[in-house]
Design a protein around this motif. Structure first.
Motif, short mmCIF file in Angstrom:
data_model
loop_
_atom_site.label_atom_id
_atom_site.label_comp_id
_atom_site.label_asym_id
_atom_site.label_seq_id
_atom_site.Cartn_x
_atom_site.Cartn_y
_atom_site.Cartn_z
N MET A 80 0.85 -1.20 0.00
CA MET A 80 0.00 0.00 0.00
C MET A 80 0.88 1.24 0.00
O MET A 80 1.98 1.23 0.56
CB MET A 80 -0.91 0.00 1.24
N PRO A 81 0.42 2.35 -0.62
CA PRO A 81 1.16 3.61 -0.49
C PRO A 81 1.18 4.06 0.97
O PRO A 81 0.25 3.77 1.73
CB PRO A 81 0.34 4.58 -1.36
N ALA A 82 2.24 4.78 1.34
CA ALA A 82 2.36 5.22 2.73
C ALA A 82 1.15 6.03 3.17
O ALA A 82 0.71 5.97 4.32
CB ALA A 82 3.64 6.04 2.91
N ASP B 139 7.01 5.33 4.46
CA ASP B 139 7.44 4.98 3.10
C ASP B 139 8.25 3.68 3.11
O ASP B 139 8.07 2.81 2.25
CB ASP B 139 8.28 6.11 2.49
N TYR B 140 9.14 3.57 4.08
CA TYR B 140 9.93 2.33 4.22
C TYR B 140 9.02 1.15 4.55
O TYR B 140 9.16 0.07 3.96
CB TYR B 140 10.98 2.54 5.32
N LEU B 141 8.08 1.35 5.46
CA LEU B 141 7.17 0.27 5.84
C LEU B 141 6.33 -0.18 4.65
O LEU B 141 6.13 -1.39 4.43
CB LEU B 141 6.27 0.73 6.99
N ALA B 142 5.86 0.76 3.84
CA ALA B 142 5.06 0.41 2.67
C ALA B 142 5.89 -0.41 1.68
O ALA B 142 5.41 -1.40 1.10
CB ALA B 142 4.54 1.68 2.00
N PRO C 168 1.00 -4.81 9.63
CA PRO C 168 1.58 -3.47 9.69
C PRO C 168 1.61 -2.86 11.09
O PRO C 168 2.58 -2.19 11.46
CB PRO C 168 0.69 -2.65 8.74
N ASP C 169 0.56 -3.09 11.87
CA ASP C 169 0.55 -2.56 13.24
C ASP C 169 1.69 -3.14 14.06
O ASP C 169 2.37 -2.42 14.82
CB ASP C 169 -0.79 -2.87 13.92
N GLU C 170 1.90 -4.44 13.93
CA GLU C 170 2.98 -5.08 14.67
C GLU C 170 4.34 -4.61 14.16
O GLU C 170 5.28 -4.45 14.94
CB GLU C 170 2.86 -6.60 14.54
N MET C 171 4.44 -4.35 12.86
CA MET C 171 5.70 -3.85 12.30
C MET C 171 6.08 -2.48 12.87
O MET C 171 7.25 -2.20 13.08
CB MET C 171 5.60 -3.76 10.78
N VAL C 172 5.07 -1.63 13.10
CA VAL C 172 5.36 -0.31 13.68
C VAL C 172 6.08 -0.47 15.01
O VAL C 172 7.08 0.19 15.29
CB VAL C 172 4.05 0.51 13.84
N TRP D 247 7.36 -5.71 -0.85
CA TRP D 247 8.37 -6.73 -1.18
C TRP D 247 8.17 -8.00 -0.37
O TRP D 247 8.47 -9.10 -0.85
CB TRP D 247 9.77 -6.16 -0.91
N ASN D 248 7.66 -7.87 0.84
CA ASN D 248 7.52 -9.05 1.70
C ASN D 248 6.51 -10.05 1.15
O ASN D 248 6.61 -11.25 1.41
CB ASN D 248 7.11 -8.61 3.11
N ARG D 249 5.56 -9.57 0.38
CA ARG D 249 4.57 -10.47 -0.20
C ARG D 249 5.22 -11.47 -1.17
O ARG D 249 4.75 -12.59 -1.33
CB ARG D 249 3.47 -9.66 -0.91
N THR D 250 6.30 -11.05 -1.81
CA THR D 250 6.98 -11.90 -2.79
C THR D 250 8.23 -12.55 -2.24
O THR D 250 8.50 -13.73 -2.50
CB THR D 250 7.35 -11.07 -4.04
N TYR D 251 9.00 -11.80 -1.45
CA TYR D 251 10.33 -12.26 -1.07
C TYR D 251 10.44 -12.76 0.36
O TYR D 251 11.50 -13.23 0.77
CB TYR D 251 11.35 -11.12 -1.30
N ASN D 252 9.37 -12.64 1.15
CA ASN D 252 9.37 -13.19 2.51
C ASN D 252 10.57 -12.69 3.31
O ASN D 252 11.37 -13.46 3.84
CB ASN D 252 9.37 -14.73 2.45
N LEU D 253 10.69 -11.37 3.42
CA LEU D 253 11.83 -10.74 4.07
C LEU D 253 11.73 -10.77 5.59
O LEU D 253 12.75 -10.72 6.28
CB LEU D 253 11.97 -9.29 3.60
#
Length: 213
Positions: free
Chosen positions: A1-3, A33-36, A53-57, A41-47
């Motif tokens: 998603m866009p930031a 912007d970095y989180l977006a 997203p809430d947990e990532m914050v 990328w994580n959807r494809t590359y499993n980084l």
């Protein structure tokens, strides 16, 4: 998603976390912007195994930034940075720190190069290398590692990168007494800082390790 598409409660949580850490709310824009980019990328590359997203914050952005008061201006090597943690949030927040993102995994290194480019991080670079193979002895005032190894293990692979008087800033969970006791000869824990990560109940500590006098 866009930031700009992140929901307001998530944006508010990040703003409040930045306030609690003594950081400018203006940092929320590049951090999101970095989180977006990471989510895309994580959807494809499993980084990263964390996908919410809430947990990532909390667990990625604010957890990385909690160590910011202990960084000095100058060169920092982030060993085994993965998708750029803590190095990219720190590079965003601290333009006076020059961050080398050290990562041997090719897909993660590709993501890091794209993140540095898209975020226009002039104070960050990517070294696609194992830490022990990085041929930059004594080049860094500080080395950090978030989830790489024990303190002794980090010293074994990255101690050569530290300049005289340099510091390893190792992010740990509970008080790492056994790891401190197992430091190799010639190295000592110089300080231990409890960290308060906004929104995170778990313990966090930052250990400063340097060459013993």
């Amino acid at each position: 998603m866009p930031a700009s598409d992140f929901p307001e409660p998530l944006r508010q949580r990040l703003d409040e976390g930045l306030d609690a850490l003594g950081l400018d709310r203006a940092l929320a824009v590049p951090l999101l912007d970095y989180l977006a980019l990471l989510l895309r990328w994580n959807r494809t590359y499993n980084l990263t195994a964390i996908r919410d997203p809430d947990e990532m914050v909390t667990r990625h952005l604010l957890d990385s930034l909690a160590m910011h008061p202990y960084l000095r201006p100058g060169a920092l090597a982030d060993l085994g940075t993965g998708p750029g943690l803590p190095g990219i949030p720190l590079a965003i927040a601290l333009p006076q720190v020059h961050v080398t993102l050290v990562e041997s995994n090719g897909k993660k290194a590709r993501f890091l190069r794209e993140a540095v480019r898209q975020l226009r991080l002039g104070n960050a670079r990517v070294a696609e290398s194992r830490a022990e193979a990085l041929d930059e002895p004594g080049a860094y005032a500080q080395v950090t590692a978030r989830a790489l190894d024990t303190l002794a293990g980090i010293i074994a692979v990255g101690g050569h990168l530290l300049a005289p008087g340099g510091r390893l800033l190792a992010m740990k969970g509970i008080h790492p007494a056994s790891e401190i006791a197992a430091l190799p000869a010639g190295w000592a824990a110089l300080a231990l800082h409890p960290l308060a990560v906004p929104g995170l109940e778990a313990e966090r500590h930052l250990v400063e390790v340097g060459r013993a006098a």
